[in-house]
Design a protein around this motif. Structure first.
Motif, PDB file in Angstrom:
ATOM      1  N   VAL A   1       0.956  -1.048   0.024  1.00 52.65           N
ATOM      2  CA  VAL A   1       0.225   0.050   0.082  1.00 52.65           C
ATOM      3  C   VAL A   1       0.946   1.133   0.134  1.00 52.65           C
ATOM      4  N   ALA A   2       1.826   1.156   0.653  1.00 55.05           N
ATOM      5  CA  ALA A   2       2.911   2.420   0.863  1.00 55.05           C
ATOM      6  C   ALA A   2       3.496   2.678  -0.590  1.00 55.05           C
ATOM      7  N   VAL A   3       3.728   1.706  -1.273  1.00 59.75           N
ATOM      8  CA  VAL A   3       4.385   1.964  -2.448  1.00 59.75           C
ATOM      9  C   VAL A   3       3.381   2.237  -3.862  1.00 59.75           C
ATOM     10  N   LEU A   4       2.169   1.852  -3.414  1.00 63.21           N
ATOM     11  CA  LEU A   4       1.177   2.171  -4.337  1.00 63.21           C
ATOM     12  C   LEU A   4       0.643   3.663  -4.240  1.00 63.21           C
ATOM     13  N   VAL A   5       0.779   4.166  -2.873  1.00 58.83           N
ATOM     14  CA  VAL A   5       0.142   5.428  -2.597  1.00 58.83           C
ATOM     15  C   VAL A   5       1.533   6.347  -3.021  1.00 58.83           C
ATOM     16  N   THR A   6       2.678   6.081  -2.755  1.00 62.90           N
ATOM     17  CA  THR A   6       3.852   6.779  -3.174  1.00 62.90           C
ATOM     18  C   THR A   6       3.749   6.888  -4.787  1.00 62.90           C
ATOM     19  N   ALA A   7       3.517   5.703  -5.353  1.00 61.57           N
ATOM     20  CA  ALA A   7       3.762   5.840  -6.829  1.00 61.57           C
ATOM     21  C   ALA A   7       2.605   6.683  -7.467  1.00 61.57           C
ATOM     22  N   GLY A   8       1.413   6.628  -6.628  1.00 60.60           N
ATOM     23  CA  GLY A   8       0.149   7.343  -7.307  1.00 60.60           C
ATOM     24  C   GLY A   8       0.333   8.666  -7.233  1.00 60.60           C
ATOM     25  N   LEU A   9       1.146   9.186  -6.022  1.00 56.68           N
ATOM     26  CA  LEU A   9       1.136  10.783  -5.596  1.00 56.68           C
ATOM     27  C   LEU A   9       2.156  11.318  -6.724  1.00 56.68           C
ATOM     28  N   ARG A  10       3.254  10.331  -6.743  1.00 52.93           N
ATOM     29  CA  ARG A  10       4.248  10.934  -7.889  1.00 52.93           C
ATOM     30  C   ARG A  10       3.742  10.874  -9.323  1.00 52.93           C
ATOM     31  N   ALA A  11       2.756  10.201  -9.770  1.00 57.40           N
ATOM     32  CA  ALA A  11       2.402  10.233 -10.838  1.00 57.40           C
ATOM     33  C   ALA A  11       1.326  11.507 -11.183  1.00 57.40           C
ATOM     34  N   ILE A  12       0.832  11.784 -10.068  1.00 60.40           N
ATOM     35  CA  ILE A  12       0.010  13.200 -10.198  1.00 60.40           C
ATOM     36  C   ILE A  12       0.738  14.432 -10.695  1.00 60.40           C
TER      37      ILE A  12
END
Length: 88
Positions: free
Chosen positions: A77-88
């Motif tokens: 979940v931490a990886v997905l949240v970080t990746a999602g925020l960086r993609a924004i």
């Protein structure tokens, strides 16, 4: 200098038992140093402090661990949240 400091402890103590209050302090040093390392790694960016996507990811993982989720799930979940925020 490091070798001298490390050698000084056994020379000064010479097999004597440490006082109980000192042993309690020594036990708490490792978690305190690990916490300092994690905080520095999360918030430091070069010579300044910053909050970014990785900080939010670590925060999400910390909350999930506090809520007793599994470690693997927290990391994913931490990886997905970080990746999602960086993609924004």
């Amino acid at each position: 200098m490091t070798v001298l400091i490390k050698a000084l402890g056994p020379v000064l103590l010479g097999g004597r038992q440490l006082p109980p209050w000192f042993s309690r302090v020594i036990v708490l040093m490792a978690p305190a140093l690990l916490t300092a390392l994690v905080v520095t790694s999360v918030f430091a960016s070069g010579r300044s402090w910053s909050v970014g996507a990785h900080t939010v990811g670590v925060g999400v993982a910390a909350v999930m661990l506090w809520r007793r989720c599994s470690l693997v799930l927290c990391v994913v979940v931490a990886v997905l949240v970080t990746a999602g925020l960086r993609a924004i």
